[in-house]
Design an enzyme around this catalytic site. Structure first.
Site, short mmCIF file in Angstrom:
data_model
loop_
_atom_site.label_atom_id
_atom_site.label_comp_id
_atom_site.label_asym_id
_atom_site.label_seq_id
_atom_site.Cartn_x
_atom_site.Cartn_y
_atom_site.Cartn_z
N SER A 80 -7.42 25.48 -15.55
CA SER A 80 -7.10 26.80 -16.09
C SER A 80 -8.13 27.87 -15.78
O SER A 80 -7.93 29.04 -16.14
CB SER A 80 -6.90 26.71 -17.61
OG SER A 80 -5.66 26.14 -17.92
N LYS A 132 -6.78 30.96 -14.24
CA LYS A 132 -6.28 32.11 -14.99
C LYS A 132 -7.26 33.28 -14.97
O LYS A 132 -6.87 34.43 -15.30
CB LYS A 132 -5.99 31.70 -16.44
CG LYS A 132 -4.85 30.68 -16.58
CD LYS A 132 -4.56 30.40 -18.04
CE LYS A 132 -3.38 29.44 -18.21
NZ LYS A 132 -3.73 28.03 -17.94
N SER A 189 -5.18 30.41 -23.33
CA SER A 189 -4.98 29.72 -22.05
C SER A 189 -3.51 29.34 -21.84
O SER A 189 -3.19 28.27 -21.30
CB SER A 189 -5.86 28.46 -21.95
OG SER A 189 -5.97 28.02 -20.61
#
Length: 404
Positions: A82, A85, A142
């Site tokens: 993640s 992101k 997230s």
């Protein structure tokens, strides 16, 4: 015979170009050191080696200067989970700050976004959600669902958004990064490095300071579901104010953290730790090392005047000299008084002179190591003097060169 000699000298001097002649730079007197007080020679103090972390790769970078303080396997290509992101949120904020979308713009939630697994914001298919809520869902929670929804909103579909992610990574100099999706969902070839993520983190902090505080928010509630920021360092250290966590089975537990104390901000990227506790603890070690032994040191501000120099054949006899851009260094603590700064000004400076014209350079050394070599430029424009004034100055230069 004497008249002929004088005439020949006048002809020679007047035939000299009135444009500035290229000359080898010569050192001038040492400038005052950037920090106040008298220069005190200090013996170099040994700095302990950076701690070895239980991680696959890591890096510690000064967010202001980009200087690398510590690293291990920082160029090894690894799955970012993640941490991906960070690029997605960067692009969304960029669209907001450039006025192409609004924080209040409503985003239609597609079936694809709604069905995303893993970490989620819990948006519902067929609803409309403001951009700023989805952005918080990406940064704080997230949310894979929020990330895909924003990607589709910005670029029409996720594939087009991923193309934009890769183009932006290339522009930033993230040379070992390739994205396959917007969220960090495991995919073959979806890889980056600790060093590239530090570049991205610097861009988030420095390019978008207005929206950067979103990364420090500790909780976000959407659809009556309150979720904490997964960056546990936010709850343990007031100096920490970002950025992002990541985890998949392949990537392990990863964290990009930034912290600021006084004038110094560090970015720590830690990838491939064993669990949540380890990624926080290993990142803390790296940040503690940076703040214990290093500091960000401003030396000169853009436009700061550093002296004057003689001008030949000009309407003014002197030109003011300045540094054209900020000069900031990452230094071992306590060593700023040992810096040696010197100006090297062109031996002959002749009019005309334009504003910003390079007239020499400034060097800064520490223990004999060159840290800075930057131009010194003219503060003001100086036009040529009249014919006879130019002639007189060229005669002075002629005899100076003759007897030097």
């Amino acid at each position: 015979m004497i008249k002929q000699l004088v005439a020949s000298m006048l002809l020679a001097s007047s035939s000299l170009s009135f444009a500035q002649q290229p000359t080898a730079p010569v050192p001038s007197a040492t400038l005052p050191t950037p920090a106040p007080g008298q220069v005190v020679e200090q013996q170099p103090q040994a700095i302990p080696a950076a701690p070895q972390l239980a991680a696959t790769g890591y890096i510690l970078v000064d967010a202001t200067t980009g200087a690398i303080v510590a690293e291990f396997n920082s160029s090894e290509r690894l799955p970012p989970a993640s941490l991906t992101k960070m690029m997605s949120s960067y692009l969304v904020v960029d669209e907001i700050e450039k006025g192409r979308i609004s924080e209040d713009s409503l985003v239609n939630i597609s079936v694809k976004a709604w069905k995303m697994g893993g970490s989620r914001m819990y948006v519902k298919e067929g609803t409309q959600v403001p951009v700023i809520d989805l952005l918080r869902g990406v940064i704080i929670q997230s949310g894979n669902d929020a990330t895909v929804a924003l990607a589709e909103y910005v670029s029409g579909n996720e594939d087009a958004f991923v193309d934009l992610m890769n183009q932006t990574a290339a522009r930033m100099g993230m040379t070992n990064t390739h994205f396959e999706n917007s969220s960090g969902w495991p995919a073959e070839g979806h890889l980056t490095t600790a060093k590239d993520l530090a570049v991205l983190a610097r861009a988030i902090i420095n390019d978008h300071p207005t929206h950067y505080p979103l990364h420090a928010e500790k909780h976000f509630t959407y659809n009556n579901i309150r979720q904490p920021n997964r960056n546990t360092l936010l709850f343990r250290d007031d100096a920490v104010d970002g950025l992002k966590t990541g985890h998949t089975d392949e990537a392990g537990y990863c964290l990009v953290a930034s912290a600021k104390r006084d004038n110094t901000r560090f970015i720590a990227v830690v990838m491939g730790t064993a669990n949540e506790r380890a990624r926080a603890a290993e990142t803390e070690k790296l940040l503690a090392y940076g703040f214990r032994y290093f500091q960000t040191t401003p030396l000169y501000q853009a436009g700061q005047q550093v002296g004057t120099s003689r001008v030949w054949a000009g309407q003014a006899d002197e030109v003011s000299l300045a540094i054209p851009k900020d000069i900031v260094l990452t230094l071992p603590k306590g060593r700023e008084q040992s810096l040696q700064a010197k100006m090297h000004i062109n031996e002959v400076i002749k009019a005309p002179i334009a504003v910003g014209q390079e007239l020499g350079n400034l060097t800064v050394e520490l223990d004999g190591q060159l840290l800075v070599n930057t131009p010194i430029v003219a503060v003001q424009a100086i036009e040529e003097a009249g014919f006879f004034a130019r002639l007189l100055d060229n005669l002075k230069l002629f005899f100076r060169n003759l007897f030097s």
